[in-house]
Design a protein around this motif. Structure first.
Motif, PDB file in Angstrom:
ATOM      1  N   THR A 279       0.820  -1.202   0.000  1.00 47.74           N
ATOM      2  CA  THR A 279       0.000   0.000   0.000  1.00 47.74           C
ATOM      3  C   THR A 279       0.858   1.258   0.000  1.00 47.74           C
ATOM      4  OG1 THR A 279      -0.125   0.060   2.420  1.00 47.74           O
ATOM      5  CG2 THR A 279      -1.825  -1.199   1.267  1.00 47.74           C
ATOM      6  N   ARG A 280       0.217   2.399  -0.167  1.00 44.74           N
ATOM      7  CA  ARG A 280       0.921   3.674  -0.243  1.00 44.74           C
ATOM      8  C   ARG A 280       1.592   4.029   1.085  1.00 44.74           C
ATOM      9  NH1 ARG A 280      -2.659   8.740  -1.934  1.00 44.74           N
ATOM     10  NH2 ARG A 280      -3.701   8.036  -0.014  1.00 44.74           N
TER      11      ARG A 280
ATOM     12  N   THR B   2     -10.141  -4.251   1.660  1.00 51.14           N
ATOM     13  CA  THR B   2     -10.181  -2.916   2.251  1.00 51.14           C
ATOM     14  C   THR B   2      -8.809  -2.450   2.728  1.00 51.14           C
ATOM     15  OG1 THR B   2     -10.647  -3.708   4.505  1.00 51.14           O
ATOM     16  CG2 THR B   2     -12.533  -3.397   3.046  1.00 51.14           C
TER      17      THR B   2
ATOM     18  N   MET C 234      -6.127  -2.235   1.019  1.00 52.08           N
ATOM     19  CA  MET C 234      -5.375  -1.529  -0.006  1.00 52.08           C
ATOM     20  C   MET C 234      -5.339  -0.025   0.254  1.00 52.08           C
ATOM     21  SD  MET C 234      -4.155  -3.914  -1.734  1.00 52.08           S
ATOM     22  CE  MET C 234      -3.334  -2.850  -2.913  1.00 52.08           C
ATOM     23  N   ASP C 235      -6.345   0.495   0.915  1.00 55.67           N
ATOM     24  CA  ASP C 235      -6.389   1.921   1.236  1.00 55.67           C
ATOM     25  C   ASP C 235      -6.326   2.159   2.745  1.00 55.67           C
ATOM     26  OD1 ASP C 235      -6.744   2.678  -1.495  1.00 55.67           O
ATOM     27  OD2 ASP C 235      -8.848   2.063  -1.334  1.00 55.67           O
TER      28      ASP C 235
END
Length: 208
Positions: free
Chosen positions: A27-28, A108, A110-111
């Protein structure tokens, strides 16, 4: 704590648990989210072990769990019952392998920010049947050998270390892992039943 129980830390993280850890490093906000996830895993495992130890301490006041070397003792029978339950779960996972899919909540992540990651880290320990059975096994082990909760610290540390492996790999081999982790994630998404059965089999083999 002897080596019979310590390897059960592997079972604690095999399944959606390690899949969550792998997803978070793709993820970011990989580092912050992963650290929050590890905090959740640590808190949940510590709480679960304390509760399990307390349950068997109360049980031990009324029923002797017996000597660990006695295969017919109450403590050993409890462990065998847990093994039987996981064996049934493994058979069920295999029977449904054609339609098996990873839990929807994995998507969920992923963010996910730190707060969401902490919640998931807590829930994947406290709500997973395999983890509940492992912690109950550790609790029975402590009571049967008259050990206090501090004796479970190596088990807790091993569980957290295994949960941290994806993050450690990312920090040490960032470029390689940035390419490899998405592929690992895709494989685990399509082979979730294999991962679940592996967790059950490891538990069974370690106990027996």
């Amino acid at each position: 704590m002897d080596l019979q129980v310590l390897p059960l830390a592997v079972t604690m993280m095999v399944g959606p648990q390690i899949m969550s850890a792998i997803l978070l490093v793709t993820t970011r906000h990989a580092v912050r989210a992963s650290l929050a996830f590890l905090a959740g895993v640590t808190a949940a495992t510590a709480a679960g072990l304390a509760l399990s130890r307390g349950v068997f301490a109360l049980l031990g006041q009324g029923v002797s769990l017996g000597d660990p070397s006695d295969r017919g003792s109450a403590g050993t029978i409890i462990q065998f019952v847990l093994v039987a339950l996981l064996l049934a779960a493994a058979v069920r996972s295999y029977a449904k392998r054609e339609t098996a899919k990873p839990p929807r909540w994995l998507g969920t992540l992923m963010d996910a920010g730190p707060r969401k990651a902490f919640e998931i880290g807590t829930l994947v320990i406290l709500l997973m049947p395999s983890d509940i059975m492992v912690m109950l096994t550790v609790g029975a082990h402590l009571e049967q050998r008259d050990l206090n909760l501090a004796a479970a610290l190596p088990f807790l540390a091993a569980t957290v270390l295994i949960a941290a492996l994806p993050l450690l790999a990312l920090l040490l081999f960032r470029k390689r892992m940035s390419r490899a982790m998405p592929k690992v994630r895709e494989w685990m998404n399509t082979h979730s039943w294999v991962v679940n059965i592996a967790a059950y089999v490891i538990f069974i083999l370690l106990i027996l």
